[in-house]
Every structure is written in C-alpha cells, then in structure tokens.
Enzyme design. Structure first.
Site, PDB file in Angstrom:
ATOM      1  N   TYR A 166       0.836  -1.202   0.000  1.00 34.45           N
ATOM      2  CA  TYR A 166       0.000   0.000   0.000  1.00 34.45           C
ATOM      3  C   TYR A 166       0.879   1.265   0.000  1.00 34.45           C
ATOM      4  CZ  TYR A 166      -3.589   3.131   2.075  1.00 34.45           C
ATOM      5  OH  TYR A 166      -4.467   4.147   2.352  1.00 34.45           O
ATOM      6  N   LYS A 170       0.976   4.205  -2.734  1.00 32.98           N
ATOM      7  CA  LYS A 170       0.597   5.564  -2.342  1.00 32.98           C
ATOM      8  C   LYS A 170       1.719   6.573  -2.617  1.00 32.98           C
ATOM      9  CE  LYS A 170      -3.621   5.232  -0.844  1.00 32.98           C
ATOM     10  NZ  LYS A 170      -4.693   5.667  -1.777  1.00 32.98           N
TER      11      LYS A 170
HETATM   12  P1  NAI Z   1     -13.381   2.979   1.998  1.00 32.31           P
HETATM   13  O1  NAI Z   1     -13.086   1.520   2.027  1.00 32.31           O
HETATM   14  O2  NAI Z   1     -14.582   3.459   2.709  1.00 32.31           O
HETATM   15  O3  NAI Z   1     -13.449   3.526   0.512  1.00 32.31           O
HETATM   16  C1  NAI Z   1     -12.781   2.972  -0.582  1.00 32.31           C
HETATM   17  C2  NAI Z   1     -13.795   2.724  -1.663  1.00 32.31           C
HETATM   18  O4  NAI Z   1     -13.135   2.285  -2.842  1.00 32.31           O
HETATM   19  C3  NAI Z   1     -14.796   1.628  -1.288  1.00 32.31           C
HETATM   20  O5  NAI Z   1     -16.124   2.131  -1.355  1.00 32.31           O
HETATM   21  C4  NAI Z   1     -14.538   0.529  -2.311  1.00 32.31           C
HETATM   22  O6  NAI Z   1     -15.699  -0.197  -2.688  1.00 32.31           O
HETATM   23  C5  NAI Z   1     -13.950   1.316  -3.463  1.00 32.31           C
HETATM   24  N1  NAI Z   1     -13.151   0.461  -4.355  1.00 32.31           N
HETATM   25  C6  NAI Z   1     -12.239  -0.474  -4.015  1.00 32.31           C
HETATM   26  N2  NAI Z   1     -11.735  -1.067  -5.094  1.00 32.31           N
HETATM   27  C7  NAI Z   1     -12.320  -0.495  -6.178  1.00 32.31           C
HETATM   28  C8  NAI Z   1     -12.182  -0.663  -7.584  1.00 32.31           C
HETATM   29  N3  NAI Z   1     -11.350  -1.584  -8.088  1.00 32.31           N
HETATM   30  N4  NAI Z   1     -12.923   0.120  -8.389  1.00 32.31           N
HETATM   31  C9  NAI Z   1     -13.778   1.043  -7.892  1.00 32.31           C
HETATM   32  N5  NAI Z   1     -13.952   1.231  -6.563  1.00 32.31           N
HETATM   33  C10 NAI Z   1     -13.228   0.487  -5.714  1.00 32.31           C
HETATM   34  O7  NAI Z   1     -12.082   3.704   2.610  1.00 32.31           O
HETATM   35  P2  NAI Z   1     -11.670   5.252   2.700  1.00 32.31           P
HETATM   36  O8  NAI Z   1     -10.948   5.427   3.963  1.00 32.31           O
HETATM   37  O9  NAI Z   1     -12.806   6.132   2.373  1.00 32.31           O
HETATM   38  O10 NAI Z   1     -10.563   5.338   1.543  1.00 32.31           O
HETATM   39  C11 NAI Z   1     -10.599   6.255   0.461  1.00 32.31           C
HETATM   40  C12 NAI Z   1      -9.191   6.483  -0.026  1.00 32.31           C
HETATM   41  O11 NAI Z   1      -8.445   7.189   0.977  1.00 32.31           O
HETATM   42  C13 NAI Z   1      -8.405   5.203  -0.308  1.00 32.31           C
HETATM   43  O12 NAI Z   1      -7.604   5.392  -1.442  1.00 32.31           O
HETATM   44  C14 NAI Z   1      -7.534   5.070   0.928  1.00 32.31           C
HETATM   45  O13 NAI Z   1      -6.398   4.285   0.676  1.00 32.31           O
HETATM   46  C15 NAI Z   1      -7.223   6.517   1.218  1.00 32.31           C
HETATM   47  N6  NAI Z   1      -6.746   6.802   2.548  1.00 32.31           N
HETATM   48  C16 NAI Z   1      -7.599   6.735   3.606  1.00 32.31           C
HETATM   49  C17 NAI Z   1      -7.143   7.024   4.881  1.00 32.31           C
HETATM   50  C18 NAI Z   1      -8.046   7.057   6.042  1.00 32.31           C
HETATM   51  O14 NAI Z   1      -7.570   7.447   7.139  1.00 32.31           O
HETATM   52  N7  NAI Z   1      -9.313   6.689   5.898  1.00 32.31           N
HETATM   53  C19 NAI Z   1      -5.716   7.325   5.118  1.00 32.31           C
HETATM   54  C20 NAI Z   1      -4.923   7.445   3.926  1.00 32.31           C
HETATM   55  C21 NAI Z   1      -5.440   7.166   2.689  1.00 32.31           C
END
Ligand code: NAI
Length: 304
Positions: A166, A170
């Site tokens: 990851y 990133k």
């Molecule tokens: P989340 O799991 O709620 O959202 C990620 C979304 O991406 C999910 O709804 C999932 O269904 C969708 N997804 C996954 N694979 C997919 C694909 N192949 N095609 C289309 N959609 C797909 O998690 P969150 O926290 O909202 O994450 C959003 C972004 O923020 C991610 O890139 C995560 O790595 C990043 N991030 C989040 C942090 C946090 O503290 N929540 C910290 C650093 C980065």
C-alpha cells in the site's frame, strides 16, 4: 469570500460508494457539480462487488437536488478506467475533474507479502489512477482544462509497518501527481495529492480517542478546493485530518561534495550528508529539473 461553486463542471469520484469518496462527491454535488459516483462495491480487502453503494449515493445526491450517475466499473483495469470516463461523457458530455480515491487494503509484514497481496493493491491504487486519468486526460487536453486529485497516504510518504504494498502504491501516486502537474501545466490541468486521515471502514480499528474527531467530511473541503477552477497550486501534496491541512514537501540538505568521492568519504561524511543544521539549511526542489540545475551549479558544470 464568495462561495466557490462547480456549476457546469463534471467530476468523477472513484470509490465514492462510502467513506471519503462519498463525502467528496456530496460536497461537489451540493456546489453544483455533476458527479459520477464510481464504486465497485467490494470489501475493504477488494473481494466481491455490489452495485448497491454507488447507486445509493447517486440516489441520495439526486434526492438532495444534485445531479449524479452511478458507475460500478473497476478502476483496476484500463477497460474499467475507460468505461468510467465513458459514463461521464455519455451522461454529462464532458469531464473536468478526476478524484482518484478508490482503495483497498491487504496488509501483511513484508516477509509474508505474497504476490496475491501485492498485485491487487497496486492495481487499484496506482494502476487505478493511471487507468481512469489517462482517458480523462485526453479530453482535458482537448478542452484545455482539468483538475486531478490523487489520494496518497502518510503510509507511503512516512512509512507504516505492514503496508509495503500500500505504501509503495501511495508514494507512487505522489510521483504520478508531480509528473502530471508538469505535463498538464500548459493545458490548465492541475494535479495535486492528498494524504488524508479519517475514520472510515478502512481505519475503524486504527484510532482510539481521536477517532470521533477524524470526520471524513473534514477532508472533502481540501479535495474540493484542489478540484476548483480557482485552485492555484499543482504538483503538491497536503496532509488533511480532522480539519487541519498542512503541506508535505520534499527537501534536500546542502549535502557534501567531493569530485573524487570514495566509499570512505561517504562513511566519514554521513552526518554532513544527512543533517539539516538549521531549518534554513535545506531547500525544496520543485522538480527533478530544478534539482539537476542546482546539482550542475555544485559540480561547477555550465549546464545539464
Ligand atoms: P473505503 O473503504 O470506505 O473507501 C474505498 C472505496 O473504494 C470503497 O467504497 C470501495 O468499494 C472502493 N473500491 C475499491 N476497489 C475499487 C475498484 N477496483 N474500483 C472502484 N472502486 C473500488 O475507505 P476510505 O478510507 O474512504 O478510503 C478512500 C481512499 O483514501 C483510499 O484510497 C484510501 O487508501 C485513502 N486513505 C484513507 C485514509 C483514512 O484514514 N481513511 C488514510 C490514507 C489514505
């Protein structure tokens, strides 16, 4: 100041069926953007799929008076990326903003990190951003306008145990962002990155007392500003968490120079190579070209 609006603008938000992406989409839609709610609807580890989350968010936005279309293609393949951009163009006739937010986790310490835990993570985060942004870029160049926001992470910028897959993806997104910023400049395409911290299903076991303060909706204003036509920065990365926004930057120490450098010189001058003697004793190259120009000066070369 006057409210910043997005009337007439079309935005793709990947992974917008929940978490951060949903908040970004709702904020942009509430300010007039037409939004593509892309989400595969799988688990946090990237298993399965469900049309439900994307459709639900699109319906909620419509119920609030906004304009949205659901899309359930995966960002992980070039065909999926093309299909997502096609959805935007077919529904709304153009594409102005790409917010690369979709993500999954497959954490394991490096010695246990088998390819089945690496490839899908790189495919969704890093290749996913290429897959969606590439077809959108073609349109953005043609129209001479675009905004790209990539979702990086402190896990890559700073390192986080158990996240070599990851973190690498990133950090790759930051490099991707900086190159897009340079290549997009003459077409008024700006690209920036965020490194968010927010309580979502991805992080529900991570934060203790701080959890309730880390509202995902406090990250979205940063994403929205970076997506706006007034956005004045490009190639930058911002840490966003609980309403605090700060800029990450890459600095270089003054370093050590010896035109007949030996292995022993490196060992003996390590402190000088590494240390920032005071907070003015570093500089911040804005590009590789910038760094090479400074290097040429140190080496006494006339040019690069
Ligand atoms: P989340 O799991 O709620 O959202 C990620 C979304 O991406 C999910 O709804 C999932 O269904 C969708 N997804 C996954 N694979 C997919 C694909 N192949 N095609 C289309 N959609 C797909 O998690 P969150 O926290 O909202 O994450 C959003 C972004 O923020 C991610 O890139 C995560 O790595 C990043 N991030 C989040 C942090 C946090 O503290 N929540 C910290 C650093 C980065």
């Amino acid at each position: 100041m006057a409210e910043l609006g997005f009337d007439g603008r079309v935005a793709i938000i990947t992974g917008a069926g929940g978490g951060l992406g949903r908040q970004h989409a709702e904020l942009l839609a509430s300010r007039g953007a037409m939004v593509v709610i892309n989400d595969l609807g799988g688990s946090v580890h990237g298993e399965g799929g469900d049309v439900g989350p994307a459709e639900k968010v699109a319906k909620e936005i419509e119920a609030m008076g906004g304009v949205a279309v659901a899309d359930t293609n995966s960002v992980a393949t070039p065909e999926g990326g093309q299909a997502i951009v096609d959805t935007a163009v077919e529904a709304f006739g153009r594409i102005d903003i790409v917010i690369n937010n979709a993500g999954i986790l497959r954490d394991k310490s490096f010695h246990n990190l088998t390819p089945d835990l690496v490839d899908p993570v790189i495919d969704v985060h890093l290749r996913g951003a290429f897959n969606v942004t590439r077809p959108a870029w073609v349109k953005m160049r043609e129209q001479g306008y675009g905004r790209v926001v990539n979702t990086s992470s402190g896990s890559g910028i700073l390192g986080n145990f158990g996240q070599a897959n990851y973190g690498a993806a990133k950090m790759g997104l930051w490099g991707f962002t900086r190159v897009l910023a340079q290549e997009g400049a003459k077409y008024d395409i700006k690209a920036n990155a965020i490194a968010p911290v927010a309580l979502t299903r991805m992080t529900e076991d991570m934060f203790s007392e701080m959890a309730s303060l880390l509202k995902p909706e406090l990250v979205s204003p940063v994403v929205a500003w970076l997506s706006h036509e007034d956005c004045s920065v490009s190639g930058e990365a911002f840490s966003c968490a609980g309403g605090r926004i700060a800029r990450f930057f890459v600095g270089l120490t003054q370093g050590y120079f010896n035109p007949s450098l030996t292995i022993e010189d490196v060992a003996e001058h390590l402190a000088e190579i590494r240390e920032v003697k005071d907070m003015k004793d570093f500089w911040e190259p804005t590009s590789l070209t910038d760094e090479l120009a400074q290097l040429a000066e140190t080496l006494g070369a006339s040019g690069m």
